[in-house]
Design an enzyme around this catalytic site. Sequence first.
Site, PDB file in Angstrom:
ATOM      1  N   CYS A 162      -1.088  -3.966   3.922  1.00 42.20           N
ATOM      2  CA  CYS A 162      -1.825  -5.222   3.974  1.00 42.20           C
ATOM      3  C   CYS A 162      -0.804  -6.339   4.187  1.00 42.20           C
ATOM      4  CB  CYS A 162      -2.636  -5.442   2.698  1.00 42.20           C
ATOM      5  SG  CYS A 162      -1.625  -5.511   1.205  1.00 42.20           S
ATOM      6  N   SER A 212       0.831  -1.207   0.000  1.00 43.37           N
ATOM      7  CA  SER A 212       0.000   0.000   0.000  1.00 43.37           C
ATOM      8  C   SER A 212       0.862   1.251   0.000  1.00 43.37           C
ATOM      9  CB  SER A 212      -1.040   0.030   1.116  1.00 43.37           C
ATOM     10  OG  SER A 212      -2.005   1.027   0.796  1.00 43.37           O
ATOM     11  N   HIS A 217       3.055  14.674   5.564  1.00 39.77           N
ATOM     12  CA  HIS A 217       2.857  16.075   5.204  1.00 39.77           C
ATOM     13  C   HIS A 217       3.338  16.895   6.402  1.00 39.77           C
ATOM     14  CE1 HIS A 217       0.302  14.386   2.082  1.00 39.77           C
ATOM     15  NE2 HIS A 217      -0.236  13.660   3.047  1.00 39.77           N
TER      16      HIS A 217
END
Length: 109
Positions: free
Chosen positions: A81, A61, A66
């Site tokens: 996952c 994934s 940020h």
Amino acid sequence: MLGKHYLLNLYECSHSLLNDEKFLRGIIELAAVQSGATIIKTHSKSFYPQGVTAFCLLSESHISIHTWPEKGEAAADVFTCGDCEPKIGCEFIVENLQAKRHTLQYIER
């Protein structure tokens, strides 16, 4: 269950680290490795006058961060996952950004 998704908010971090694009790319890549994930590609963008967004695409994934250096804050998203342990990656990010406070939310997907 599709995967494990952690939302990490970091507070009172080092301003210089939050504005260092190369450092942040390295941190999320190392967090991926610590979690047991496989890195496909990392991309980042520095903003003027400050702030960075970095994204690490994983076979399992992604990890993103940020930053708001002017506030000493960052937000990270760690979603994997399979057999990965994304919480370990979150702990690595907290430690390396020298966060004095943080919150961590877990979502089972």
